[in-house]
Design a protein around this motif. Structure first.
Motif, PDB file in Angstrom:
ATOM      1  N   LEU A  40       0.863  -1.167   0.000  1.00 51.70           N
ATOM      2  CA  LEU A  40       0.000   0.000   0.000  1.00 51.70           C
ATOM      3  C   LEU A  40       0.907   1.226   0.000  1.00 51.70           C
ATOM      4  O   LEU A  40       1.591   1.499   0.986  1.00 51.70           O
ATOM      5  CB  LEU A  40      -0.921   0.012   1.219  1.00 51.70           C
ATOM      6  CG  LEU A  40      -1.927   1.181   1.288  1.00 51.70           C
ATOM      7  CD1 LEU A  40      -2.829   1.206   0.061  1.00 51.70           C
ATOM      8  CD2 LEU A  40      -2.763   1.109   2.565  1.00 51.70           C
ATOM      9  N   LEU A  41       0.936   1.915  -1.120  1.00 46.14           N
ATOM     10  CA  LEU A  41       1.859   3.019  -1.358  1.00 46.14           C
ATOM     11  C   LEU A  41       1.078   4.319  -1.454  1.00 46.14           C
ATOM     12  O   LEU A  41       0.180   4.455  -2.297  1.00 46.14           O
ATOM     13  CB  LEU A  41       2.619   2.764  -2.672  1.00 46.14           C
ATOM     14  CG  LEU A  41       3.630   3.797  -3.123  1.00 46.14           C
ATOM     15  CD1 LEU A  41       4.839   3.804  -2.200  1.00 46.14           C
ATOM     16  CD2 LEU A  41       4.063   3.521  -4.568  1.00 46.14           C
ATOM     17  N   ASP A  84       0.751   8.003 -13.711  1.00 48.31           N
ATOM     18  CA  ASP A  84       1.473   7.244 -14.735  1.00 48.31           C
ATOM     19  C   ASP A  84       2.862   6.843 -14.251  1.00 48.31           C
ATOM     20  O   ASP A  84       3.320   5.719 -14.495  1.00 48.31           O
ATOM     21  CB  ASP A  84       1.595   8.062 -16.022  1.00 48.31           C
ATOM     22  CG  ASP A  84       0.277   8.161 -16.784  1.00 48.31           C
ATOM     23  OD1 ASP A  84      -0.639   7.373 -16.483  1.00 48.31           O
ATOM     24  OD2 ASP A  84       0.184   9.028 -17.672  1.00 48.31           O
ATOM     25  N   ARG A  85       3.541   7.764 -13.573  1.00 46.50           N
ATOM     26  CA  ARG A  85       4.882   7.486 -13.063  1.00 46.50           C
ATOM     27  C   ARG A  85       4.840   6.376 -12.021  1.00 46.50           C
ATOM     28  O   ARG A  85       5.648   5.430 -12.063  1.00 46.50           O
ATOM     29  CB  ARG A  85       5.476   8.759 -12.455  1.00 46.50           C
ATOM     30  CG  ARG A  85       6.774   8.588 -11.648  1.00 46.50           C
ATOM     31  CD  ARG A  85       7.953   8.233 -12.519  1.00 46.50           C
ATOM     32  NE  ARG A  85       9.179   8.188 -11.733  1.00 46.50           N
ATOM     33  CZ  ARG A  85      10.346   7.765 -12.199  1.00 46.50           C
ATOM     34  NH1 ARG A  85      10.442   7.354 -13.462  1.00 46.50           N
ATOM     35  NH2 ARG A  85      11.423   7.752 -11.444  1.00 46.50           N
ATOM     36  N   VAL A  86       3.922   6.451 -11.078  1.00 44.82           N
ATOM     37  CA  VAL A  86       3.828   5.441 -10.021  1.00 44.82           C
ATOM     38  C   VAL A  86       3.508   4.071 -10.611  1.00 44.82           C
ATOM     39  O   VAL A  86       4.129   3.056 -10.250  1.00 44.82           O
ATOM     40  CB  VAL A  86       2.769   5.842  -8.972  1.00 44.82           C
ATOM     41  CG1 VAL A  86       2.567   4.715  -7.955  1.00 44.82           C
ATOM     42  CG2 VAL A  86       3.190   7.121  -8.254  1.00 44.82           C
ATOM     43  N   GLN A 137      -1.375  -4.068 -10.203  1.00 47.16           N
ATOM     44  CA  GLN A 137      -2.228  -3.081  -9.549  1.00 47.16           C
ATOM     45  C   GLN A 137      -3.553  -3.705  -9.118  1.00 47.16           C
ATOM     46  O   GLN A 137      -4.178  -4.451  -9.875  1.00 47.16           O
ATOM     47  CB  GLN A 137      -2.493  -1.904 -10.482  1.00 47.16           C
ATOM     48  CG  GLN A 137      -3.306  -0.775  -9.841  1.00 47.16           C
ATOM     49  CD  GLN A 137      -3.672   0.313 -10.831  1.00 47.16           C
ATOM     50  OE1 GLN A 137      -3.508   0.139 -12.041  1.00 47.16           O
ATOM     51  NE2 GLN A 137      -4.155   1.435 -10.334  1.00 47.16           N
ATOM     52  N   GLN A 138      -3.980  -3.367  -7.908  1.00 44.04           N
ATOM     53  CA  GLN A 138      -5.245  -3.860  -7.380  1.00 44.04           C
ATOM     54  C   GLN A 138      -6.303  -2.762  -7.265  1.00 44.04           C
ATOM     55  O   GLN A 138      -7.450  -2.952  -7.652  1.00 44.04           O
ATOM     56  CB  GLN A 138      -5.026  -4.488  -5.994  1.00 44.04           C
ATOM     57  CG  GLN A 138      -4.066  -5.666  -5.979  1.00 44.04           C
ATOM     58  CD  GLN A 138      -4.583  -6.847  -6.761  1.00 44.04           C
ATOM     59  OE1 GLN A 138      -5.721  -7.274  -6.596  1.00 44.04           O
ATOM     60  NE2 GLN A 138      -3.748  -7.382  -7.644  1.00 44.04           N
ATOM     61  N   GLN A 139      -5.906  -1.620  -6.720  1.00 45.41           N
ATOM     62  CA  GLN A 139      -6.897  -0.567  -6.482  1.00 45.41           C
ATOM     63  C   GLN A 139      -6.177   0.758  -6.235  1.00 45.41           C
ATOM     64  O   GLN A 139      -5.007   0.781  -5.847  1.00 45.41           O
ATOM     65  CB  GLN A 139      -7.760  -0.910  -5.259  1.00 45.41           C
ATOM     66  CG  GLN A 139      -9.044  -0.098  -5.147  1.00 45.41           C
ATOM     67  CD  GLN A 139     -10.022  -0.718  -4.143  1.00 45.41           C
ATOM     68  OE1 GLN A 139      -9.878  -1.861  -3.741  1.00 45.41           O
ATOM     69  NE2 GLN A 139     -11.013   0.048  -3.752  1.00 45.41           N
ATOM     70  N   TYR A 146      -2.089   3.690  -3.605  1.00 41.15           N
ATOM     71  CA  TYR A 146      -2.058   2.623  -4.608  1.00 41.15           C
ATOM     72  C   TYR A 146      -1.862   1.280  -3.923  1.00 41.15           C
ATOM     73  O   TYR A 146      -0.949   1.126  -3.098  1.00 41.15           O
ATOM     74  CB  TYR A 146      -0.910   2.842  -5.589  1.00 41.15           C
ATOM     75  CG  TYR A 146      -0.958   4.158  -6.329  1.00 41.15           C
ATOM     76  CD1 TYR A 146      -1.635   4.273  -7.538  1.00 41.15           C
ATOM     77  CD2 TYR A 146      -0.309   5.282  -5.819  1.00 41.15           C
ATOM     78  CE1 TYR A 146      -1.674   5.484  -8.220  1.00 41.15           C
ATOM     79  CE2 TYR A 146      -0.344   6.484  -6.501  1.00 41.15           C
ATOM     80  CZ  TYR A 146      -1.026   6.585  -7.692  1.00 41.15           C
ATOM     81  OH  TYR A 146      -1.060   7.783  -8.367  1.00 41.15           O
ATOM     82  N   LEU A 147      -2.702   0.330  -4.255  1.00 40.10           N
ATOM     83  CA  LEU A 147      -2.574  -1.020  -3.721  1.00 40.10           C
ATOM     84  C   LEU A 147      -2.066  -1.933  -4.817  1.00 40.10           C
ATOM     85  O   LEU A 147      -2.687  -2.073  -5.866  1.00 40.10           O
ATOM     86  CB  LEU A 147      -3.935  -1.519  -3.211  1.00 40.10           C
ATOM     87  CG  LEU A 147      -3.944  -2.927  -2.594  1.00 40.10           C
ATOM     88  CD1 LEU A 147      -3.041  -3.003  -1.357  1.00 40.10           C
ATOM     89  CD2 LEU A 147      -5.368  -3.340  -2.224  1.00 40.10           C
TER      90      LEU A 147
END
Length: 209
Positions: free
Chosen positions: A141-142, A169-171, A182-184, A202-203
């Motif tokens: 989880l970021l 986009d970068r992440v 990517q999840q969510q 971001y998850l």
């Protein structure tokens, strides 16, 4: 992590820690949704210690790393039960022995308000290291900010902290390159009502081996 940013957190640890204890950046319900049964968690960038304490309250076995010695000491002062759970360190991790001992070790990593303090050329390594520390099907989880105003030409604020501008986009590119799926994604207004500032969470998940 940017050395001048660590110095700023050391110098103003009491001020920053008090601010972070006063607001909930990531709702505890989101933490539970993100990690579920993944009980073994690493908190990268412990800060005030409030998030680690919330993980413990929710029944997780959490460990943490924090680059600022003064923030770490402040966290232990306010949350004594974190004693023995925090190491001094940052992303990318320079402590080779510790990093190697944590290979495929954690079920979840929580990394909030850290990546934007890392130089652009070091960000890919930071994501790769977090990927390496997770078990298969482990989750990251970021949380990062964008739209921050008042920065100088070098991307530094009034405390001399460095902030990289991290678009979605970068992440996603960094995470995909490291191997994550990517999840969510969540977007939240700033809890302290700073103009223009938006937080994205971001998850990501490490694929099953």
């Amino acid at each position: 992590m940017d050395p001048k940013t660590i110095e700023a957190y050391d110098t103003h640890a009491a001020v920053f820690a008090a601010r972070y204890r006063s607001g909930e950046r990531v709702p505890v319900e989101r933490l539970k949704l993100a990690f579920g049964h993944r009980w073994q968690i690493l908190d990268i960038g412990v800060g005030s210690g409030v998030d680690m304490s919330r993980f413990l309250d929710a029944g997780y076995d959490v460990r943490g790393v924090e680059p600022s010695l003064m923030l770490m000491q402040t966290a232990l002062k306010h949350f004594p039960r974190l004693q023995g759970r925090i190491w001094q360190g940052s992303l990318p991790m320079a402590d080779t022995e510790l990093f190697e001992s944590w290979q495929s070790h954690y079920m979840g990593i929580f990394c909030s308000a850290v990546l934007m303090h890392i130089a652009y050329d070091q960000q890919p390594l930071a994501l790769e290291q977090m990927y390496a520390m997770l078990k298969p099907e482990g989750r990251l989880l970021l949380t990062v900010s964008s739209g921050r105003t008042g920065l100088n030409a070098q991307g530094r604020d009034e405390y001399n902290r460095f902030y990289a501008e991290l678009s979605e986009d970068r992440v996603l590119e960094l995470a995909q390159h490291a191997g994550f799926i990517q999840q969510q994604t969540w977007h939240d207004a700033d809890k302290w009502h700073r103009e223009g500032l938006v937080w994205a969470s971001y998850l990501f998940e490490k694929p099953k081996a």
